[in-house]
Motif scaffolding. Structure first.
Motif, PDB file in Angstrom:
ATOM      1  N   GLY A   1       1.227   3.979  -3.006  1.00 55.45           N
ATOM      2  CA  GLY A   1       0.921   5.357  -2.634  1.00 55.45           C
ATOM      3  C   GLY A   1       1.924   6.353  -3.174  1.00 55.45           C
ATOM      4  O   GLY A   1       1.610   7.531  -3.356  1.00 55.45           O
TER       5      GLY A   1
ATOM      6  N   ARG B   1       0.835  -1.210   0.000  1.00 51.71           N
ATOM      7  CA  ARG B   1       0.000   0.000   0.000  1.00 51.71           C
ATOM      8  C   ARG B   1       0.868   1.259   0.000  1.00 51.71           C
ATOM      9  O   ARG B   1       0.575   2.226  -0.702  1.00 51.71           O
ATOM     10  CB  ARG B   1      -0.899  -0.014   1.231  1.00 51.71           C
ATOM     11  N   ARG B   2       1.959   1.212   0.762  1.00 47.90           N
ATOM     12  CA  ARG B   2       2.829   2.384   0.808  1.00 47.90           C
ATOM     13  C   ARG B   2       3.549   2.589  -0.523  1.00 47.90           C
ATOM     14  O   ARG B   2       3.724   3.714  -0.990  1.00 47.90           O
ATOM     15  CB  ARG B   2       3.841   2.242   1.937  1.00 47.90           C
TER      16      ARG B   2
ATOM     17  N   ALA C   1       0.659   7.795  -6.310  1.00 48.77           N
ATOM     18  CA  ALA C   1      -0.637   8.480  -6.284  1.00 48.77           C
ATOM     19  C   ALA C   1      -0.470   9.909  -6.789  1.00 48.77           C
ATOM     20  O   ALA C   1       0.602  10.497  -6.681  1.00 48.77           O
ATOM     21  CB  ALA C   1      -1.201   8.489  -4.868  1.00 48.77           C
TER      22      ALA C   1
END
Length: 300
Positions: free
Chosen positions: A281, A277-278, A284
């Motif tokens: 991210g 997830r990091r 993003a």
């Protein structure tokens, strides 16, 4: 930010690329070219990249950037059989010590010596915060005898400091030696002074002020003893690692020193666990703008 002098001939030798290629790529590894001279270039690097504060460190980065060297570089460390003991009296004075031995260094050119001395001073500023957190000693190992002691000394102890030809007391060094006057504020109020001596009680260093003339590094130096002392353990160990890997870039062989029984340095790669997830991210959108039709458009 530190400005590093990069000698063309020395840098070309370490990188394995020509001057024009190097000058074209240097800004791409995160620096600004301050001055381009006939025999060298002065480059400014950010404080968060202290590994680039030497010609050897820059050469390592460029070799990777140019795909001349790929993969993770390994730094084998062999035991030197040498040891340091640390005086418990330093616990409230300057408690942390790092060390290593580098054998087979090549300091037979002015550029190589300038690079080492420049790295030392840049680390004093960026990592050591003006020698308060870390001070670095670089010694000709072949002039001294192990084991070594890092001790809390009486202030009246005397030795011949670097660039002098007569013994001076530590108090005199603070009052009369240029480096003593510059950094006296770091130790002036201490009840005892930090001192590094060998098995024959000869002085290697009065950290964070000045080394002894006994261990002066010259073009004939082949084997080096490093010492880093300070008030912040992480900063002390960081300085040792950067110095070791820079000197290994010249062909030096790294050997560990035991400090109160624990080997130093540890140059094994660090491992970190990062969640998926990091990582996603990081990609993003950082900026969003609204289009004419009301659709959000993203820019990386």
């Amino acid at each position: 930010m530190p400005i590093i002098k990069l000698d063309y001939q020395y840098l070309e030798e370490l990188v394995g690329a020509d001057r024009d290629t190097i000058l074209g790529r240097l800004p791409m590894i995160g620096c600004e070219l301050e001055r381009v001279e006939e025999d060298h270039v002065d480059a400014e690097f950010f404080p968060d990249r202290p590994d680039l504060f030497s010609t050897e460190g820059v050469a390592h980065a460029l070799r990777g950037f140019l795909s001349l060297e790929t993969g993770l570089r390994e730094y084998p460390v062999s035991p030197s059989g040498m040891a340091f003991s640390v005086d418990p009296g330093l616990a409230t004075i300057r408690p942390h010590l790092g060390s290593a031995v580098i054998r087979g260094v090549r300091l037979d050119s002015e550029a190589a010596i300038e690079s080492l001395m420049g790295l030392q001073e840049a680390l004093h500023w960026a990592v050591g915060r003006g020698r308060g957190k870390v001070a670095i000693g670089v010694h000709d190992l072949d002039t001294v005898s192990p084991p070594f002691r890092y001790l809390a000394s009486e202030r009246s102890r005397s030795f011949v400091p670097l660039d002098h030809d007569r013994p001076m007391t530590m108090e005199e060094i603070l009052a009369e030696h240029p480096k003593g006057r510059d950094y006296a504020h770091l130790v002036r109020d201490l009840p005892r002074f930090p001192l590094i001596v060998d098995s024959q009680d000869r002085v290697l260093s009065f950290p964070p002020i000045i080394n002894g003339e006994l261990t002066r590094v010259t073009g004939n130096t082949a084997n080096i003893l490093l010492d880093t002392t300070g008030t912040d353990r992480k900063a002390v160990i960081t300085a040792v690692r950067i110095l070791c890997t820079a000197l290994a870039g010249t062909g030096g062989r790294i050997e560990s020193v035991t400090i109160d029984g624990a080997p130093c340095p540890d140059l094994a790669p660090a491992e970190r666990t990062v969640s998926a997830r990091r990582v996603t991210g990081c990609f993003a959108p950082m900026v969003k703008t609204r289009g004419r039709e009301g659709v959000n458009r993203s820019y990386p």
